[in-house]
Design a protein around this motif. Structure first.
Motif, PDB file in Angstrom:
ATOM      1  N   PRO A 106       0.886  -1.377  -0.077  1.00 26.63           N
ATOM      2  CA  PRO A 106      -0.029  -0.059  -0.160  1.00 26.63           C
ATOM      3  C   PRO A 106       0.896   1.219  -0.052  1.00 26.63           C
ATOM      4  CG  PRO A 106       0.152  -0.773   2.239  1.00 26.63           C
ATOM      5  CD  PRO A 106       0.800  -1.901   1.108  1.00 26.63           C
ATOM      6  N   HIS A 107       0.278   2.451  -0.219  1.00 27.73           N
ATOM      7  CA  HIS A 107       0.949   3.526  -0.054  1.00 27.73           C
ATOM      8  C   HIS A 107      -0.049   4.465   0.216  1.00 27.73           C
ATOM      9  CE1 HIS A 107      -0.963   5.136  -4.033  1.00 27.73           C
ATOM     10  NE2 HIS A 107      -0.714   3.799  -4.235  1.00 27.73           N
ATOM     11  N   GLN A 108       0.625   5.467   1.123  1.00 30.09           N
ATOM     12  CA  GLN A 108      -0.302   7.063   1.439  1.00 30.09           C
ATOM     13  C   GLN A 108       0.810   8.078   1.927  1.00 30.09           C
ATOM     14  OE1 GLN A 108      -3.399   6.028   4.079  1.00 30.09           O
ATOM     15  NE2 GLN A 108      -3.360   8.024   4.965  1.00 30.09           N
ATOM     16  N   LEU A 109       0.596   8.997   1.365  1.00 33.75           N
ATOM     17  CA  LEU A 109       1.539  10.265   1.464  1.00 33.75           C
ATOM     18  C   LEU A 109       1.065  11.053   2.794  1.00 33.75           C
ATOM     19  CD1 LEU A 109       3.952  11.164   0.467  1.00 33.75           C
ATOM     20  CD2 LEU A 109       2.742  12.620  -1.242  1.00 33.75           C
ATOM     21  N   LYS A 110      -0.253  11.293   2.550  1.00 34.59           N
ATOM     22  CA  LYS A 110      -0.691  12.179   3.833  1.00 34.59           C
ATOM     23  C   LYS A 110      -1.081  11.578   5.185  1.00 34.59           C
ATOM     24  CE  LYS A 110      -1.814  16.268   3.970  1.00 34.59           C
ATOM     25  NZ  LYS A 110      -0.974  17.434   4.658  1.00 34.59           N
ATOM     26  N   LEU A 111      -0.578  12.260   6.352  1.00 36.00           N
ATOM     27  CA  LEU A 111      -0.937  11.748   7.587  1.00 36.00           C
ATOM     28  C   LEU A 111      -0.546  10.415   8.146  1.00 36.00           C
ATOM     29  CD1 LEU A 111      -4.727  13.190   7.495  1.00 36.00           C
ATOM     30  CD2 LEU A 111      -2.601  14.257   8.434  1.00 36.00           C
ATOM     31  N   ASP A 112      -0.516   9.453   7.154  1.00 32.58           N
ATOM     32  CA  ASP A 112      -0.113   7.910   7.774  1.00 32.58           C
ATOM     33  C   ASP A 112       0.360   7.273   6.714  1.00 32.58           C
ATOM     34  OD1 ASP A 112      -0.222   5.523   9.129  1.00 32.58           O
ATOM     35  OD2 ASP A 112      -2.289   5.106   8.559  1.00 32.58           O
ATOM     36  N   SER A 113       1.908   7.611   6.535  1.00 35.45           N
ATOM     37  CA  SER A 113       2.488   6.899   5.548  1.00 35.45           C
ATOM     38  C   SER A 113       2.397   5.350   5.908  1.00 35.45           C
ATOM     39  CB  SER A 113       3.966   7.346   5.828  1.00 35.45           C
ATOM     40  OG  SER A 113       4.905   6.498   5.143  1.00 35.45           O
ATOM     41  N   LYS A 114       2.752   4.493   4.715  1.00 33.70           N
ATOM     42  CA  LYS A 114       2.766   3.219   4.756  1.00 33.70           C
ATOM     43  C   LYS A 114       4.275   2.711   5.010  1.00 33.70           C
ATOM     44  CE  LYS A 114      -1.585   2.990   5.101  1.00 33.70           C
ATOM     45  NZ  LYS A 114      -2.164   3.071   6.593  1.00 33.70           N
ATOM     46  N   GLN A 164       9.191   0.668 -11.371  1.00 36.98           N
ATOM     47  CA  GLN A 164       8.845   0.207  -9.997  1.00 36.98           C
ATOM     48  C   GLN A 164       7.980   0.899  -9.129  1.00 36.98           C
ATOM     49  OE1 GLN A 164      12.505  -1.887  -8.079  1.00 36.98           O
ATOM     50  NE2 GLN A 164      13.553  -0.866  -9.747  1.00 36.98           N
ATOM     51  N   PHE A 165       7.639   2.155  -9.562  1.00 34.96           N
ATOM     52  CA  PHE A 165       6.822   2.853  -8.813  1.00 34.96           C
ATOM     53  C   PHE A 165       5.392   2.609  -8.744  1.00 34.96           C
ATOM     54  CE2 PHE A 165       4.347   6.897  -8.173  1.00 34.96           C
ATOM     55  CZ  PHE A 165       4.904   7.358  -7.161  1.00 34.96           C
ATOM     56  N   ASN A 166       4.866   2.255  -7.468  1.00 34.28           N
ATOM     57  CA  ASN A 166       3.509   1.990  -7.375  1.00 34.28           C
ATOM     58  C   ASN A 166       2.535   2.919  -6.485  1.00 34.28           C
ATOM     59  OD1 ASN A 166       4.668   1.163  -4.738  1.00 34.28           O
ATOM     60  ND2 ASN A 166       3.137  -0.544  -4.827  1.00 34.28           N
ATOM     61  N   GLY A 167       3.345   4.284  -6.003  1.00 31.02           N
ATOM     62  CA  GLY A 167       3.031   5.097  -5.100  1.00 31.02           C
ATOM     63  C   GLY A 167       3.669   5.569  -4.247  1.00 31.02           C
ATOM     64  N   ALA A 168       3.575   6.912  -3.649  1.00 30.74           N
ATOM     65  CA  ALA A 168       4.531   7.593  -2.712  1.00 30.74           C
ATOM     66  C   ALA A 168       4.304   7.211  -1.180  1.00 30.74           C
ATOM     67  CB  ALA A 168       4.954   8.873  -3.009  1.00 30.74           C
ATOM     68  N   ASN A 169       5.289   7.181  -0.331  1.00 21.42           N
ATOM     69  CA  ASN A 169       5.217   7.164   1.051  1.00 21.42           C
ATOM     70  C   ASN A 169       5.828   8.003   1.826  1.00 21.42           C
ATOM     71  OD1 ASN A 169       3.318   4.959   1.724  1.00 21.42           O
ATOM     72  ND2 ASN A 169       4.402   3.539   0.794  1.00 21.42           N
ATOM     73  N   ILE A 170       6.831   8.627   0.880  1.00 22.29           N
ATOM     74  CA  ILE A 170       7.432   9.759   1.685  1.00 22.29           C
ATOM     75  C   ILE A 170       7.143  10.995   0.754  1.00 22.29           C
ATOM     76  CG2 ILE A 170       8.956   8.328   2.994  1.00 22.29           C
ATOM     77  CD1 ILE A 170      11.192   9.212   0.930  1.00 22.29           C
ATOM     78  N   TYR A 171       7.348  12.355   1.044  1.00 18.07           N
ATOM     79  CA  TYR A 171       7.352  13.664   0.400  1.00 18.07           C
ATOM     80  C   TYR A 171       8.787  13.740  -0.311  1.00 18.07           C
ATOM     81  CZ  TYR A 171       3.371  15.099   2.745  1.00 18.07           C
ATOM     82  OH  TYR A 171       2.076  15.288   3.592  1.00 18.07           O
ATOM     83  N   ASN A 172       8.709  14.549  -1.160  1.00 16.75           N
ATOM     84  CA  ASN A 172       9.980  14.855  -2.175  1.00 16.75           C
ATOM     85  C   ASN A 172      11.119  15.213  -1.348  1.00 16.75           C
ATOM     86  OD1 ASN A 172       8.924  14.146  -4.514  1.00 16.75           O
ATOM     87  ND2 ASN A 172       7.778  15.788  -5.175  1.00 16.75           N
ATOM     88  N   ASP A 173      10.814  16.009  -0.136  1.00 15.45           N
ATOM     89  CA  ASP A 173      11.860  16.499   0.597  1.00 15.45           C
ATOM     90  C   ASP A 173      12.381  15.514   1.665  1.00 15.45           C
ATOM     91  OD1 ASP A 173       9.769  16.712   2.464  1.00 15.45           O
ATOM     92  OD2 ASP A 173       9.799  18.644   2.656  1.00 15.45           O
ATOM     93  N   PHE A 174      12.081  14.170   1.471  1.00 13.44           N
ATOM     94  CA  PHE A 174      12.352  13.096   2.297  1.00 13.44           C
ATOM     95  C   PHE A 174      11.873  13.190   3.725  1.00 13.44           C
ATOM     96  CE2 PHE A 174      15.524  13.610  -1.312  1.00 13.44           C
ATOM     97  CZ  PHE A 174      15.517  12.135  -1.819  1.00 13.44           C
ATOM     98  N   THR A 175      10.521  13.976   3.920  1.00 12.99           N
ATOM     99  CA  THR A 175       9.920  13.865   5.250  1.00 12.99           C
ATOM    100  C   THR A 175       8.912  13.035   4.935  1.00 12.99           C
ATOM    101  OG1 THR A 175       8.698  15.990   4.675  1.00 12.99           O
ATOM    102  CG2 THR A 175      10.601  16.385   6.000  1.00 12.99           C
ATOM    103  N   ASP A 198       7.994  20.520   1.844  1.00 12.86           N
ATOM    104  CA  ASP A 198       6.594  19.523   1.807  1.00 12.86           C
ATOM    105  C   ASP A 198       6.057  19.561   3.222  1.00 12.86           C
ATOM    106  OD1 ASP A 198       6.679  19.091  -0.942  1.00 12.86           O
ATOM    107  OD2 ASP A 198       8.457  17.688  -0.534  1.00 12.86           O
ATOM    108  N   GLY A 199       7.224  19.332   4.087  1.00 10.12           N
ATOM    109  CA  GLY A 199       6.865  18.731   5.613  1.00 10.12           C
ATOM    110  C   GLY A 199       6.433  20.323   6.120  1.00 10.12           C
TER     111      GLY A 199
END
Length: 648
Positions: free
Chosen positions: A195-203, A262-273, A432-433
């Motif tokens: 799974p993947h999730q960017l906001k609030l609850d990274s996977k 290999q990308f299936n969704g982001a779990n961290i922001y572009n600024d690595f937070t 991003d953070g």
């Protein structure tokens, strides 16, 4: 067509390597062998870490008990199928097995001989876990078997690692049971998509720990027909953990395939937070050590690690270390809902950064964490690192020894002796953070305006003084007996190399507007200007802005159990957990070496804590206190204040 080509290329690189792994690296007992060559680098640090583990295990052994009176099965918690019962036991078993397998074991420190520990504790603990899993023949005392849970892949991997360390010494029933448990959980994860999730609850953390059970399956079952499928899934789950939005177009080649493929969704922001628990959370930024553990086990077993294991990890650590303070603990710009005195927990990240990233700043923080952990352990005669109440997480004591073991193993693969380097001063802006920090010569400034709006200054000292209260710098206002939610309306950011100015408009509910100007300069002074204006007719019950949480703990190793409070010229000693309250109209406030200069008289209130909250005592200092009920007309100015904060 191109996607198919890249897939075939990936399989082409993995499959032949798997065959080699199975034919050349299989041990006589059917597991991958463990190769650990002597490394003279960081011997002193490794010896100190090893002693920490031995003493911590001594504490854990004190919790050991027979299950239902049967000495063939043991555990250190009550019996149950949930995380609080299985994870501590799995981590404890892995820690015991680590000591049995590695290092210069001292039975005086641990309290038992290696032979007895194996027969009377390691084997009984493993037997309990393999028999109470869903593939076993027993249930825990809550009437359920463990497994197939949100985190059970992690517990199974810990158990699998414990079994791998001592494999040749295990009875056949435990060998079979351990393989069954690990294969069951590995098959479940391998058949699913990360799974993947960017906001609030990274996977990110979940994906990394789910990958670990697949890694354990490879260690225990290198000759299994599923090996190639498992390793492909391991690569996928590890790679998914720390991908950024920009990785969707990245042409970088990782494990012979472009990242974008290999990308299936982001779990961290572009600024690595990353966000977890609804905030930008340093603790979860550091959960990448679980991917690094996969890397270590490949190295230990003589295999070339997959590149996915370390993908984006140096950049994440680079962010983490900007948030570390001299004692090896974090500044938390968005607050902290867990315990804060977890300096020892972060040592695997520092060790991995030393060994695998060749980061000299990590050496400094590794040693800081070591010093703190040793001081923490000295408080407890049984060897526990955490004092009672210091960390309410059920697995805190049990898992800590395992994390320390990972730090020890990481350092075995150090490539060069690095001189410890201090953190550089200056600005770091996590766009991003929505966090801006400034490390000056003697103070650490942070401001955030994302999910949590906070302003903090901490001395660059081992005593942080400031607690990561999520109202720091902003405070609270109660209208009509209701504490108002703080909402950002606008923000303007200006930064230079060594300073920043942030102008924010913040609303306390729909009633009060705060116009805030925050200036951080290179000399270490942080200045906050605040103007409060009524947006409509309202009645306030209390106004407490420009407030800061103050740490005041009776037993933390870098605090003294009291704070010296000075309101103008009146000095008081505020004992920890005393509930003392101080009020004054003052132009200046001093709390130990932190100075708050208001320039003009202001109503100040200092309230000492009476109980632990989130494993710490937090006093509250309010620099703009308007107490009691007040009526305000629309457009009325409640207050205008300026405070300059310095650390001396």
């Amino acid at each position: 067509m191109k996607t198919l080509l890249y897939t075939l290329l990936f399989l082409g690189t993995i499959l032949p390597y798997n065959l080699k792994a199975q034919s050349e690296l299989s041990g006589d007992a059917g597991v991958l062998p463990c190769h650990l060559k002597e490394n003279p680098l960081y011997q002193q640090e490794r010896d100190r870490i090893y002693l920490l583990i031995e003493k911590q295990v001594h504490h854990l052994r004190g919790e050991m008990q027979n299950w239902k009176g049967d000495s063939s099965m043991k555990l250190i918690t009550k019996s149950g199928s949930a995380e609080a019962f299985i994870r501590p036991n799995a981590a404890c078993a892995a820690s015991l097995s680590f000591l049995y397998r590695f290092g210069k074991y001292d039975e005086t420190a641990v309290g038992i001989s290696k032979k007895e520990m194996l027969q009377k504790e390691i084997i009984p603990m493993l037997r309990y876990m393999v028999r109470t899993h869903k593939v076993g023949d027993l249930k825990t005392e809550d009437g359920k078997a463990w497994g197939d849970a949100w985190q059970s892949a992690l517990w199974a991997s810990l158990m699998g690692d414990a079994a791998w360390y001592v494999w040749d010494e295990l009875p056949a029933d435990i060998q079979k049971g351990a393989r069954n448990v690990v294969a069951h959980e590995a098959d479940r994860i391998a058949a699913d998509n990360p799974p993947h999730q960017l906001k609030l609850d990274s996977k990110s953390e979940e994906n990394a720990w789910d990958s670990q059970v697949i890694s354990s399956a490879l260690l225990l079952m290198p000759n299994d027909s599923r090996y190639a499928r498992w390793e492909k899934a391991l690569q996928k789950w590890a790679m998914s953990s720390y991908q950024r939005p920009t990785d969707s177009t990245a042409t970088t080649i990782v494990d012979n395939v472009p990242v974008s493929k290999q990308f299936n969704g982001a779990n961290i922001y572009n600024d690595f937070t990353l966000e977890n628990h609804d905030i930008v959370h340093p603790d979860y930024m550091g959960a990448w050590i679980q991917n690094a553990e996969n890397d270590v086990y490949y190295l230990l077993s003589g295999r070339k690690p997959l590149q996915a294991f370390l993908y984006n990890l140096p950049q994440i650590y680079n962010n983490q270390k900007r948030l570390f303070l001299p004692d090896g603990g974090y500044c938390y710009p968005n607050g902290q809902d867990w315990a804060i005195f977890r300096n020892a927990d972060w040592m695997p990240a520092h060790a991995a950064a030393v060994a695998r990233f060749n980061d000299p700043e990590a050496v400094y923080f590794l040693r800081s964490g070591l010093e703190a952990a040793e001081k923490m352990q000295q408080r407890n005669q049984d060897g526990a690192i955490y004092a009672p109440g210091e960390n309410y997480f059920p697995s805190a004591q049990g898992h800590l020894s395992y994390w320390l073991a990972q730090a020890w193993l990481e350092l075995q693969f150090a490539q060069k002796e690095l001189r410890p380097a201090l953190q550089k001063t200056g600005i770091n802006y996590f766009v991003d953070g929505k966090i801006l920090i400034n490390r000056t010569k003697n103070a650490f400034h942070s401001i955030s305006w994302g999910e949590k709006i906070m302003i903090q200054l901490m001395p660059l000292a081992k005593d942080h003084i400031i607690s990561p209260d999520q109202r720091n710098g902003i405070g609270s206002i109660s209208v009509n007996d209701t504490l108002q939610r703080v909402v950002l309306k606008s923000v303007d950011v200006k930064e230079t190399k060594n300073s920043f100015v942030v102008n924010m408009v913040v609303q306390h509910g729909k009633y009060i507007q705060a116009d805030i100007r925050c200036e951080s300069d290179a000399d270490g002074q942080l200045t906050i200007r605040e103007k409060l204006t009524a947006l409509k007719d309202c009645s306030t019950n209390s106004v407490g802005t420009l407030s800061f949480g103050i740490l005041n703990n009776p037993n933390w190793v870098y605090e003294k159990g009291s704070r010296t409070l000075k309101l103008d010229s009146q000095e008081s000693n505020v004992k920890a957990a005393s509930g003392q309250i101080y009020q004054a109209v003052a132009k200046s406030v001093k709390v130990d070496q932190l100075n708050f200069d208001m320039g003009a008289p202001s109503n100040v209130v200092y309230k000492a804590a009476t109980k632990l909250q989130a494993s710490r005592y937090t006093d509250v200092l309010v620099l703009n206190a308007i107490q009691g009920k007040h009526e305000w007309k629309q457009g009325a100015v409640l207050s205008e204040n300026t405070v300059s904060i310095t650390a001396r």
